[in-house]
Enzyme design. Structure first.
Site, PDB file in Angstrom:
ATOM      1  N   THR A  38      64.605  11.496-127.394  1.00 29.50           N
ATOM      2  CA  THR A  38      63.810  12.684-127.082  1.00 29.50           C
ATOM      3  C   THR A  38      64.443  13.941-127.632  1.00 29.50           C
ATOM      4  O   THR A  38      63.755  14.896-127.981  1.00 29.50           O
ATOM      5  CB  THR A  38      63.659  12.807-125.548  1.00 29.50           C
ATOM      6  OG1 THR A  38      62.975  11.662-125.092  1.00 29.50           O
ATOM      7  CG2 THR A  38      62.874  14.033-125.150  1.00 29.50           C
ATOM      8  N   ASP A 118      67.039   6.689-122.377  1.00 27.03           N
ATOM      9  CA  ASP A 118      66.665   5.431-121.714  1.00 27.03           C
ATOM     10  C   ASP A 118      67.816   4.415-121.670  1.00 27.03           C
ATOM     11  O   ASP A 118      68.051   3.773-120.648  1.00 27.03           O
ATOM     12  CB  ASP A 118      65.477   4.776-122.426  1.00 27.03           C
ATOM     13  CG  ASP A 118      64.165   5.513-122.193  1.00 27.03           C
ATOM     14  OD1 ASP A 118      64.165   6.531-121.481  1.00 27.03           O
ATOM     15  OD2 ASP A 118      63.136   5.054-122.722  1.00 27.03           O
ATOM     16  N   LYS A 190      71.148   6.520-115.487  1.00 25.16           N
ATOM     17  CA  LYS A 190      69.898   7.293-115.464  1.00 25.16           C
ATOM     18  C   LYS A 190      69.165   6.996-114.163  1.00 25.16           C
ATOM     19  O   LYS A 190      68.994   5.829-113.808  1.00 25.16           O
ATOM     20  CB  LYS A 190      69.026   6.944-116.675  1.00 25.16           C
ATOM     21  CG  LYS A 190      67.786   7.832-116.803  1.00 25.16           C
ATOM     22  CD  LYS A 190      67.014   7.611-118.102  1.00 25.16           C
ATOM     23  CE  LYS A 190      65.854   8.601-118.185  1.00 25.16           C
ATOM     24  NZ  LYS A 190      65.091   8.501-119.434  1.00 25.16           N
TER      25      LYS A 190
HETATM   26  N1  DGL Z   1      62.119   6.733-124.801  1.00 24.98           N
HETATM   27  C1  DGL Z   1      63.116   7.602-124.753  1.00 24.98           C
HETATM   28  C2  DGL Z   1      64.416   7.356-125.445  1.00 24.98           C
HETATM   29  O1  DGL Z   1      64.521   7.646-126.610  1.00 24.98           O
HETATM   30  C3  DGL Z   1      62.838   8.939-124.393  1.00 24.98           C
HETATM   31  C4  DGL Z   1      63.687   9.360-123.279  1.00 24.98           C
HETATM   32  C5  DGL Z   1      64.756  10.317-123.716  1.00 24.98           C
HETATM   33  O2  DGL Z   1      65.304  10.276-124.800  1.00 24.98           O
HETATM   34  O3  DGL Z   1      65.031  11.142-122.885  1.00 24.98           O
HETATM   35  O4  DGL Z   1      65.315   6.919-124.820  1.00 24.98           O
END
Ligand code: DGL
Length: 354
Positions: A38, A118, A190
């Site tokens: 993200t 993630d 997390k």
């Molecule tokens: N799907 C995610 C990832 O790249 C987005 C979550 C994030 O990066 O905060 O892990």
């Protein structure tokens, strides 16, 4: 958009000396290894809650964090451009090898890895076990995409570079910076799908703080990591298969049997409570252990210690207790341990020390 796996090096700025982290006249050399997530995510429409991870290049991330050139001299390399839900062994091995190669040179003082949140805790712990250096290695992500209002990536990246440039971060193992907090790789978890304050260290607490370019360290990790680790990926092309099975009310042994049938060399139980499961599930795990599959009992609870022989007789069934490691961390350690041994007793020793 960025091409996956394409190596891109951007030498960005010349160093500007400021008071603080660097010795007079010199700034530390930091390499930023980007993997996506993200922090490099872009919304199709500004303000839209939907977005695509790993869309932006390392160059744009750096450009969005003004002032970093006062903390360090840095270069950026694109290792991958993926959402971390797609993290895989190939990227892990490439990332760890490149980090080790860079850290072995006197020109590099520290590494920052940009990563999706993630699976950030898994990558951080993997690197903590296979990096061969005392120099700072800091993972960083963000919860809001780069194009969002109040994106958290730029300050997170700024703080991560500051920690990687700080000699005080040496010897602490792999670290993670998020939302002004600093975490040890082994302890971070997390805990929220979207909150900025998603990361916590439930058992031992956060390791410190990273606040506007200054780091505070509250404690030092006591478990083995980096230069004290016995694990190496030298010559390793593939990691053993380890599956996680989730315990719940009325669970039978079907998922355990499926893991064995799929060729798992190890199984981690995300147990209820203190690493428990229904009798049919424990029976299936015992049958797997009897066939030489290494079974590690962890917990789905989210915190606490799974100790040996409390409600499950680990000695009799040949199981390993994960102690403080959650299922996803236990899986990382078990995969590396299985490169060396399949002995449950020896693997319990590993879980006691790491
Ligand atoms: N799907 C995610 C990832 O790249 C987005 C979550 C994030 O990066 O905060 O892990």
């Amino acid at each position: 958009m960025y091409t996956t796996s394409r190596l891109k090096i951007a030498v960005l700025t010349l160093a500007v000396m400021t008071a603080g982290l660097a010795a007079a006249g010199e700034l530390p050399n930091i390499v930023i290894l980007a993997t996506g997530g993200t922090i490099a995510g872009a919304q199709p429409t500004e303000g839209d809650p939907g977005y695509k991870s790993g869309s932006l290049s390392i160059d744009s991330l750096i450009a969005a964090a003004p002032g970093m050139d006062k903390l360090a001299r840095f270069t950026g390399e694109q290792i991958a451009s993926i959402g971390s839900q797609d993290m895989n062994d190939e990227v892990w091995l490439k990332l760890a090898r490149r980090a080790n190669q860079l850290l072995a040179t006197p020109e590099v003082d520290g590494i920052v890895v940009t990563h999706g949140t993630d699976t950030l805790e898994e990558t951080a712990y993997f690197l903590n076990l296979v990096i061969r250096s005392d120099k700072p290695v800091v993972l960083v992500g963000s919860m809001r995409p780069a194009t969002s209002t109040s994106a958290d990536g730029p300050l997170n990246l700024y703080n991560a570079v500051a920690v990687a440039a700080d000699p005080g971060a040496s010897g602490l193992g792999v670290l993670v910076v998020s939302n002004d907090d600093l975490f040890a790789a082994r302890e971070i978890q997390k805990t929220n799908t979207t909150d900025l304050q998603t990361f916590i260290s439930p058992n031992r607490g956060q390791l410190g703080e990273a606040y506007y370019g200054k780091a505070w360290y509250f404690w030092r990790p006591t478990t083995r990591h980096t230069t004290a680790s016995e694990f190496s990926i030298d010559g390793v092309e593939a990691l053993p298969r380890v599956d996680i099975v989730y315990a719940h009310e009325n669970a039978d042994g079907m998922m355990v049997k499926a893991a064995v049938a799929a060729g798992a060399k190890g199984i981690v139980l995300a147990g209820v409570g203190d690493g428990n499961a229904t009798k049919p599930m424990v029976d299936a795990l015992a049958a797997a252990a009897a066939k030489g599959v290494v079974v590690v009992r962890s917990t789905r609870v989210g915190s606490g210690i799974v100790r040996r022989n409390i409600e499950v007789n680990d000695d009799a069934l040949g199981f390993v207790a994960s102690l403080e490691l959650n299922p996803q961390k236990a899986r990382v350690l078990l995969r590396l341990a299985l490169l060396k041994t399949q002995s449950p007793a020896e693997i319990q020793r590993v879980f006691n020390e790491y």
